[in-house]
Design a protein around this motif. Structure first.
Motif, PDB file in Angstrom:
ATOM      1  N   ASP A  55     -28.964  15.631   2.679  1.00 48.29           N
ATOM      2  CA  ASP A  55     -27.885  14.669   2.470  1.00 48.29           C
ATOM      3  C   ASP A  55     -28.323  13.643   1.415  1.00 48.29           C
ATOM      4  N   SER A  56     -27.366  13.131   0.663  1.00 49.59           N
ATOM      5  CA  SER A  56     -27.717  12.168  -0.397  1.00 49.59           C
ATOM      6  C   SER A  56     -28.412  10.927   0.168  1.00 49.59           C
ATOM      7  N   SER A  57     -28.195  10.595   1.425  1.00 51.35           N
ATOM      8  CA  SER A  57     -28.873   9.432   2.015  1.00 51.35           C
ATOM      9  C   SER A  57     -30.388   9.658   2.106  1.00 51.35           C
ATOM     10  N   GLN A  58     -30.835  10.914   1.981  1.00 51.24           N
ATOM     11  CA  GLN A  58     -32.255  11.257   2.076  1.00 51.24           C
ATOM     12  C   GLN A  58     -32.942  11.370   0.718  1.00 51.24           C
ATOM     13  N   TYR A  59     -32.253  11.051  -0.361  1.00 51.01           N
ATOM     14  CA  TYR A  59     -32.782  11.277  -1.707  1.00 51.01           C
ATOM     15  C   TYR A  59     -34.034  10.468  -2.038  1.00 51.01           C
TER      16      TYR A  59
ATOM     17  N   GLN B 285     -32.799   4.606   3.354  1.00 48.11           N
ATOM     18  CA  GLN B 285     -31.522   5.267   3.071  1.00 48.11           C
ATOM     19  C   GLN B 285     -31.142   5.057   1.609  1.00 48.11           C
ATOM     20  N   TYR B 286     -30.778   6.128   0.936  1.00 48.98           N
ATOM     21  CA  TYR B 286     -30.303   6.033  -0.445  1.00 48.98           C
ATOM     22  C   TYR B 286     -28.804   5.790  -0.408  1.00 48.98           C
ATOM     23  N   ALA B 287     -28.339   4.787  -1.125  1.00 48.51           N
ATOM     24  CA  ALA B 287     -26.917   4.439  -1.092  1.00 48.51           C
ATOM     25  C   ALA B 287     -26.245   4.624  -2.452  1.00 48.51           C
ATOM     26  N   GLY B 288     -26.981   5.130  -3.444  1.00 52.09           N
ATOM     27  CA  GLY B 288     -26.419   5.296  -4.788  1.00 52.09           C
ATOM     28  C   GLY B 288     -25.538   6.530  -4.893  1.00 52.09           C
TER      29      GLY B 288
END
Length: 131
Positions: free
Chosen positions: A35-39, A58-61
């Motif tokens: 998931d993008s939150s894991q980037y 958490q990645y929020a971009g």
């Protein structure tokens, strides 16, 4: 023979992604969706490599929208069968693919993506060279 490889899916919630999942199941590979939150997590932590930990950040971009595959625990033989499976099942290629290595274990998903994009551009430019 039971395979121990795992394929990490990025942005493959699509018909192509379902085809790749079928190929993985056929080859006995584990499937994980990133998931993008894991980037921001180190790849070693995401993939459970000893000595690497999840940061819990958490990645929020916006991240990236490119399809990408990360393969862990692949032998040369398994990698060849996986890539051959794309051809035999007529699955459209995923441009950004990497095997987990000692070098990229400390990278996060964004860094891996950027590196793969750079490599792809270099290959494309080299292929279009008129020298």
């Amino acid at each position: 023979m039971k395979q121990t490889g795992t394929v990490y899916f990025y942005n493959l919630n699509s018909a192509k992604g379902r085809q790749i999942r079928m190929l993985c199941l056929k080859l006995g590979l584990k499937i994980r969706t990133v998931d993008s939150s894991q980037y921001l997590e180190p790849l070693g932590g995401l993939t459970g490599i000893p000595g690497y930990k999840l940061l819990g950040e958490q990645y929020a971009g916006d991240g990236f929208s490119d399809e990408m595959l990360l393969m862990k625990g692949f032998t040369d033989s398994l990698l060849n069968r996986f890539l051959q499976g794309f051809r035999s099942m007529k699955i459209e290629p995923v441009a950004l693919k990497a095997v987990l290595t000692d070098t990229n274990c400390g990278w996060n998903s964004l860094e891996l993506h950027d590196e793969l994009v750079k490599e792809r551009q270099a290959i494309t430019q080299h292929g279009n060279s008129t020298e």
